[in-house]
Design a protein around this motif. Structure first.
Motif, PDB file in Angstrom:
ATOM      1  N   SER A  71       0.816  -1.217   0.000  1.00  0.00           N
ATOM      2  CA  SER A  71       0.000   0.000   0.000  1.00  0.00           C
ATOM      3  C   SER A  71       0.848   1.265   0.000  1.00  0.00           C
ATOM      4  CB  SER A  71      -0.939   0.015   1.211  1.00  0.00           C
ATOM      5  OG  SER A  71      -0.176  -0.033   2.406  1.00  0.00           O
ATOM      6  N   SER A  74       3.779   2.947  -4.956  1.00  0.00           N
ATOM      7  CA  SER A  74       2.948   3.309  -6.108  1.00  0.00           C
ATOM      8  C   SER A  74       3.549   2.744  -7.391  1.00  0.00           C
ATOM      9  CB  SER A  74       2.822   4.832  -6.221  1.00  0.00           C
ATOM     10  OG  SER A  74       4.053   5.393  -6.646  1.00  0.00           O
ATOM     11  N   ASP A  77       6.516   4.711  -8.344  1.00  0.00           N
ATOM     12  CA  ASP A  77       7.764   4.333  -7.664  1.00  0.00           C
ATOM     13  C   ASP A  77       8.495   3.248  -8.445  1.00  0.00           C
ATOM     14  OD1 ASP A  77       7.247   6.053  -5.466  1.00  0.00           O
ATOM     15  OD2 ASP A  77       6.200   4.457  -4.374  1.00  0.00           O
ATOM     16  N   GLU A 122       0.826   7.703  -9.330  1.00  0.00           N
ATOM     17  CA  GLU A 122       1.138   7.871  -7.912  1.00  0.00           C
ATOM     18  C   GLU A 122      -0.050   7.496  -7.031  1.00  0.00           C
ATOM     19  OE1 GLU A 122       2.756  11.841  -7.573  1.00  0.00           O
ATOM     20  OE2 GLU A 122       4.708  11.170  -8.326  1.00  0.00           O
ATOM     21  N   GLU A 123      -1.245   7.508  -7.588  1.00  0.00           N
ATOM     22  CA  GLU A 123      -2.444   7.138  -6.826  1.00  0.00           C
ATOM     23  C   GLU A 123      -2.584   5.624  -6.702  1.00  0.00           C
ATOM     24  OE1 GLU A 123      -7.315   7.583  -7.103  1.00  0.00           O
ATOM     25  OE2 GLU A 123      -6.066   8.754  -8.451  1.00  0.00           O
ATOM     26  N   VAL A 124      -2.224   4.908  -7.749  1.00  0.00           N
ATOM     27  CA  VAL A 124      -2.408   3.453  -7.774  1.00  0.00           C
ATOM     28  C   VAL A 124      -1.200   2.779  -7.136  1.00  0.00           C
ATOM     29  CG1 VAL A 124      -2.800   1.433  -9.232  1.00  0.00           C
ATOM     30  CG2 VAL A 124      -3.795   3.638  -9.869  1.00  0.00           C
ATOM     31  N   THR A 125      -1.482   1.925  -6.156  1.00  0.00           N
ATOM     32  CA  THR A 125      -0.416   1.214  -5.450  1.00  0.00           C
ATOM     33  C   THR A 125      -0.374  -0.254  -5.883  1.00  0.00           C
ATOM     34  OG1 THR A 125      -1.814   0.491  -3.608  1.00  0.00           O
ATOM     35  CG2 THR A 125      -0.768   2.688  -3.412  1.00  0.00           C
ATOM     36  N   HIS A 128      -3.436  -2.024  -4.683  1.00  0.00           N
ATOM     37  CA  HIS A 128      -4.590  -1.867  -5.562  1.00  0.00           C
ATOM     38  C   HIS A 128      -4.532  -2.882  -6.706  1.00  0.00           C
ATOM     39  CE1 HIS A 128      -4.707   2.554  -4.195  1.00  0.00           C
ATOM     40  NE2 HIS A 128      -5.796   1.985  -3.708  1.00  0.00           N
TER      41      HIS A 128
END
Length: 149
Positions: A71, A74, A77, A122-125, A128
């Protein structure tokens, strides 16, 4: 947007590690699960290790694990770890590329493109992705038929 095979393999391997939980997973297992060349994947995992995204464990019970919770990692990353900055123009960051005359506003387009890319990646990890529980905004964007053209 163009993603290299390196990025694709890194994201798929990272999703596998996220799904595996705390136990180490070998390069061979990752490669087999995602149908990737093991030697190529090993190099990718070394880059991810240098970036602090995965940890390697040696020995008969060895393999790779995520260095942080899924979590907290991202997609951005992972991409940055193996491919560098998210958006570039001829290998340069958009803010370092200058244009003149009628093409001058292209720089703003590239910067806006990077901002949009960042907001999604950057929102999606990894959590997810590995759980199949993408954020609502991402599901909505992907549900638009125009997105598939």
């Amino acid at each position: 947007m163009r993603l290299s095979a390196r990025v694709d393999y890194a994201l798929r391997a990272a999703a596998e590690l996220a799904a595996a939980g705390a136990g180490p997973t070998t390069v061979g297992e990752l490669a087999k699960e995602q149908d990737m060349p093991p030697k190529y994947l090993e190099n990718i995992l070394l880059q991810m290790r240098r970036a602090g995204l995965v940890r390697g464990q040696r020995g008969p019970e060895g393999g790779y694990v995520l260095a942080r919770p899924a979590s907290d990692i991202s997609l951005a990353d992972v991409i940055r770890a193996v491919d560098g900055p998210l958006a570039n123009v001829r290998g340069e960051r958009p803010e370092h590329v200058g244009y003149r005359g009628p093409a001058e506003s292209l720089q703003q387009v590239w910067i806006a493109l990077r901002a949009t890319e960042r907001s999604i990646l950057e929102e999606v990890t990894l959590e997810h992705v590995s759980s199949g529980s993408l954020p609502d905004r991402i599901r909505q964007l992907a549900a638009d038929p125009a997105a598939w053209d």
